[in-house]
Design a protein around this motif. Structure first.
Motif, mmCIF file in Angstrom:
data_model
loop_
_atom_site.group_PDB
_atom_site.id
_atom_site.type_symbol
_atom_site.label_atom_id
_atom_site.label_comp_id
_atom_site.label_asym_id
_atom_site.label_seq_id
_atom_site.Cartn_x
_atom_site.Cartn_y
_atom_site.Cartn_z
ATOM 1 N N GLY A 299 -5.169 -4.254 -3.610
ATOM 2 C CA GLY A 299 -6.430 -4.608 -2.984
ATOM 3 C C GLY A 299 -7.553 -4.552 -4.006
ATOM 4 N N ARG A 300 -8.129 -3.387 -4.181
ATOM 5 C CA ARG A 300 -9.211 -3.231 -5.143
ATOM 6 C C ARG A 300 -8.696 -3.340 -6.574
ATOM 7 N NH1 ARG A 300 -10.924 2.435 -4.317
ATOM 8 N NH2 ARG A 300 -12.247 1.961 -6.114
ATOM 9 N N PRO A 301 -9.486 -3.930 -7.485
ATOM 10 C CA PRO A 301 -9.076 -3.986 -8.889
ATOM 11 C C PRO A 301 -8.792 -2.588 -9.435
ATOM 12 C CG PRO A 301 -10.986 -5.385 -8.511
ATOM 13 C CD PRO A 301 -10.788 -4.598 -7.256
ATOM 14 N N ALA A 302 -7.762 -2.487 -10.278
ATOM 15 C CA ALA A 302 -7.348 -1.190 -10.812
ATOM 16 C C ALA A 302 -7.255 -1.274 -12.332
ATOM 17 C CB ALA A 302 -6.001 -0.770 -10.220
ATOM 18 N N ARG A 303 -8.086 -0.506 -12.992
ATOM 19 C CA ARG A 303 -8.039 -0.401 -14.450
ATOM 20 C C ARG A 303 -8.313 1.050 -14.829
ATOM 21 N NH1 ARG A 303 -5.719 -1.954 -19.101
ATOM 22 N NH2 ARG A 303 -7.181 -2.468 -20.780
ATOM 23 N N TYR A 304 -7.397 1.638 -15.584
ATOM 24 C CA TYR A 304 -7.513 3.030 -16.012
ATOM 25 C C TYR A 304 -7.694 3.974 -14.815
ATOM 26 C CZ TYR A 304 -8.342 0.819 -20.550
ATOM 27 O OH TYR A 304 -8.237 0.057 -21.685
ATOM 28 N N VAL A 305 -6.900 3.780 -13.765
ATOM 29 C CA VAL A 305 -7.013 4.650 -12.595
ATOM 30 C C VAL A 305 -6.057 5.825 -12.736
ATOM 31 C CG1 VAL A 305 -7.732 2.740 -11.120
ATOM 32 C CG2 VAL A 305 -5.321 3.391 -11.204
ATOM 33 N N SER A 306 -6.404 6.919 -12.121
ATOM 34 C CA SER A 306 -5.551 8.103 -12.134
ATOM 35 C C SER A 306 -4.482 7.979 -11.056
ATOM 36 C CB SER A 306 -6.375 9.358 -11.885
ATOM 37 O OG SER A 306 -6.895 9.351 -10.561
ATOM 38 N N THR A 307 -3.437 8.791 -11.188
ATOM 39 C CA THR A 307 -2.419 8.835 -10.133
ATOM 40 C C THR A 307 -3.035 9.265 -8.807
ATOM 41 O OG1 THR A 307 -0.698 9.359 -11.754
ATOM 42 C CG2 THR A 307 -0.222 9.883 -9.463
ATOM 43 N N GLN A 308 -3.975 10.184 -8.860
ATOM 44 C CA GLN A 308 -4.604 10.696 -7.649
ATOM 45 C C GLN A 308 -5.378 9.615 -6.909
ATOM 46 O OE1 GLN A 308 -4.737 12.235 -10.672
ATOM 47 N NE2 GLN A 308 -3.250 13.836 -10.141
ATOM 48 N N ASP A 309 -5.962 8.680 -7.643
ATOM 49 C CA ASP A 309 -6.798 7.643 -7.027
ATOM 50 C C ASP A 309 -6.069 6.318 -6.835
ATOM 51 O OD1 ASP A 309 -8.924 9.420 -7.010
ATOM 52 O OD2 ASP A 309 -9.713 8.712 -8.945
ATOM 53 N N ALA A 310 -4.844 6.218 -7.325
ATOM 54 C CA ALA A 310 -4.171 4.915 -7.404
ATOM 55 C C ALA A 310 -3.970 4.255 -6.047
ATOM 56 C CB ALA A 310 -2.827 5.083 -8.115
ATOM 57 N N LEU A 311 -3.606 5.028 -5.029
ATOM 58 C CA LEU A 311 -3.300 4.429 -3.726
ATOM 59 C C LEU A 311 -4.540 3.851 -3.049
ATOM 60 C CD1 LEU A 311 -0.652 6.934 -2.330
ATOM 61 C CD2 LEU A 311 -0.276 4.721 -3.436
ATOM 62 N N ASP A 312 -5.716 4.246 -3.494
ATOM 63 C CA ASP A 312 -6.946 3.661 -2.958
ATOM 64 C C ASP A 312 -7.085 2.192 -3.345
ATOM 65 O OD1 ASP A 312 -7.627 6.094 -1.861
ATOM 66 O OD2 ASP A 312 -8.889 6.693 -3.561
ATOM 67 N N HIS A 313 -6.272 1.751 -4.282
ATOM 68 C CA HIS A 313 -6.326 0.366 -4.754
ATOM 69 C C HIS A 313 -5.276 -0.519 -4.086
ATOM 70 C CE1 HIS A 313 -9.186 1.264 -8.075
ATOM 71 N NE2 HIS A 313 -8.679 2.473 -7.901
ATOM 72 N N VAL A 314 -4.570 0.008 -3.094
ATOM 73 C CA VAL A 314 -3.514 -0.730 -2.398
ATOM 74 C C VAL A 314 -4.063 -1.355 -1.126
ATOM 75 C CG1 VAL A 314 -1.300 -0.509 -1.189
ATOM 76 C CG2 VAL A 314 -1.695 0.740 -3.333
ATOM 77 N N ALA A 315 -3.798 -2.655 -0.923
ATOM 78 C CA ALA A 315 -4.159 -3.319 0.330
ATOM 79 C C ALA A 315 -3.094 -3.082 1.391
ATOM 80 C CB ALA A 315 -4.345 -4.815 0.100
ATOM 81 N N GLY A 316 -1.830 -3.078 0.977
ATOM 82 C CA GLY A 316 -0.751 -2.873 1.928
ATOM 83 C C GLY A 316 0.599 -3.102 1.288
ATOM 84 N N TYR A 317 1.614 -3.175 2.153
ATOM 85 C CA TYR A 317 3.003 -3.212 1.686
ATOM 86 C C TYR A 317 3.758 -4.371 2.325
ATOM 87 C CZ TYR A 317 1.682 1.377 0.042
ATOM 88 O OH TYR A 317 1.026 2.394 -0.595
ATOM 89 N N THR A 318 4.762 -4.849 1.604
ATOM 90 C CA THR A 318 5.602 -5.932 2.089
ATOM 91 C C THR A 318 7.036 -5.678 1.631
ATOM 92 O OG1 THR A 318 5.714 -8.356 2.291
ATOM 93 C CG2 THR A 318 5.219 -7.465 0.090
ATOM 94 N N VAL A 319 7.947 -6.576 1.977
ATOM 95 C CA VAL A 319 9.353 -6.463 1.582
ATOM 96 C C VAL A 319 9.656 -7.525 0.529
ATOM 97 C CG1 VAL A 319 11.750 -6.441 2.373
ATOM 98 C CG2 VAL A 319 9.919 -5.685 3.914
ATOM 99 N N VAL A 320 10.407 -7.140 -0.481
ATOM 100 C CA VAL A 320 10.830 -8.052 -1.548
ATOM 101 C C VAL A 320 12.343 -7.959 -1.694
ATOM 102 C CG1 VAL A 320 10.654 -8.614 -4.015
ATOM 103 C CG2 VAL A 320 8.641 -7.737 -2.777
ATOM 104 N N ASN A 321 13.002 -9.078 -1.893
ATOM 105 C CA ASN A 321 14.405 -9.079 -2.325
ATOM 106 C C ASN A 321 14.427 -9.663 -3.735
ATOM 107 O OD1 ASN A 321 17.138 -9.387 -2.808
ATOM 108 N ND2 ASN A 321 17.602 -10.254 -0.815
ATOM 109 N N ASP A 322 14.600 -8.791 -4.714
ATOM 110 C CA ASP A 322 14.599 -9.196 -6.125
ATOM 111 C C ASP A 322 15.962 -9.794 -6.472
ATOM 112 O OD1 ASP A 322 14.216 -9.478 -8.845
ATOM 113 O OD2 ASP A 322 14.548 -7.352 -9.276
ATOM 114 N N VAL A 323 16.205 -10.989 -5.966
ATOM 115 C CA VAL A 323 17.468 -11.676 -6.254
ATOM 116 C C VAL A 323 17.591 -11.860 -7.771
ATOM 117 C CG1 VAL A 323 18.773 -13.808 -5.930
ATOM 118 C CG2 VAL A 323 17.535 -12.780 -3.996
ATOM 119 N N SER A 324 18.738 -11.426 -8.300
ATOM 120 C CA SER A 324 18.921 -11.352 -9.750
ATOM 121 C C SER A 324 20.175 -12.096 -10.165
ATOM 122 C CB SER A 324 19.035 -9.886 -10.192
ATOM 123 O OG SER A 324 17.895 -9.152 -9.789
ATOM 124 N N PHE A 325 20.128 -12.680 -11.333
ATOM 125 C CA PHE A 325 21.255 -13.430 -11.878
ATOM 126 C C PHE A 325 21.784 -12.645 -13.070
ATOM 127 C CE2 PHE A 325 18.578 -16.079 -9.405
ATOM 128 C CZ PHE A 325 19.466 -16.848 -8.665
#
Length: 281
Positions: free
Chosen positions: A129-155
């Motif tokens: 969501g919010r731009p993230a540059r040089y963020v701490s681990t403690q503050d990192a989740l404040d930069h998330v808009a949300g979650y989705t599902v991915v299938n990383d199909v690999s060859f």
């Protein structure tokens, strides 16, 4: 709350899921909407003057169709590291994908004739969501808009040609994403969610997001030291054990196979493998 990108009157539109119906927004996808609102996903919910469509008439597309960046983690679950006979890394193993690699949550996926080692990987996708540059681990989740599902199909045959993963991870229209972007509060920041994948109804993967080696917050902080994460960017957090390449004997996808990938509380993908020339919708 759930958000989506849908097919609306022949074009793609970001939309808000109200259960029985979706409210249409003027943006072509959620990545673009997040860029417009500087990552404030809830600002979309304030849009009231646009059309609605019944949920039963909606075709769900990849929610983030135009991310500026797609960052992926390899070997981020201890059991997956073991099945791939690799050493646990001191730092996140990163690789990239491109928007052209992504496909829709229920699209068919073409098996390229040049590869005989098409594999599956259910993953948690993190939408920035919010731009993230040089963020701490403690503050990192404040930069998330949300979650989705991915299938990383690999060859795997292409992935293992060199020491770099890239060429085995970026085949066109092979990485399904979706079907929704689910806000942080709905899934407690994906701290401990069941992750499963079946092929033709047979369970192949059955893990939990709590088994990640590098957490979502740690990963966002780490990547933000390297580059700026921008609204609408996608991070795919790696997969638990059970991939085809880790089995004895190895098992890979063939035309006609159906993959069902799900992450608890977020949603599920369903993708049929087809031959070149077949319809992918």
């Amino acid at each position: 709350m759930r958000f989506a990108t849908i097919d609306f009157q022949g074009s793609t539109r970001a939309a808000i899921d109200f259960g029985s119906h979706y409210r249409i927004t003027p943006f072509p996808d959620l990545s673009e909407a997040l860029r417009k609102f500087d990552g404030d996903i809830m600002a979309l919910a304030d849009i009231t003057e646009f059309d609605s469509v019944d949920a039963e008439n909606v075709s769900l597309l990849a929610p983030t169709k135009t991310p500026n960046k797609i960052i992926c983690l390899g070997l981020n679950f201890t059991d997956h590291v073991a099945e791939m006979r690799r050493d646990r890394a001191q730092y996140p193993t990163l690789f990239a994908k491109y928007p052209l690699t992504l496909t829709d949550p229920f699209a068919s996926i073409v098996k390229p004739a040049i590869s005989d080692a098409m594999d599956w990987e259910v993953e948690v996708g993190v939408v920035i969501g919010r731009p993230a540059r040089y963020v701490s681990t403690q503050d990192a989740l404040d930069h998330v808009a949300g979650y989705t599902v991915v299938n990383d199909v690999s060859f795997r045959d292409y992935q293992n040609r060199t020491g770099q993963f890239l060429q085995g991870k970026i085949f066109e229209r092979t990485t399904p994403v979706g079907p929704w972007l689910v806000t942080r509060d709905e899934v407690d920041d994906a701290k401990d969610l069941a992750m499963t994948l079946t092929v033709n109804g047979e369970v192949m993967q059955n893990g939990r997001s709590s088994q990640m080696i590098f957490s979502i917050a740690e990963t966002i902080s780490y990547v933000s030291q390297i580059l700026t994460l921008e609204p609408g960017d996608l991070i795919s957090m790696g997969t638990p054990s059970g991939v085809g390449a880790g089995r004895t004997p190895q098992r890979f996808l063939t035309p006609g196979d159906v993959m069902e990938s799900s992450v608890e509380g977020i949603g599920g993908l369903s993708n049929r493998i087809v031959t070149a020339g077949s319809s992918t919708r």
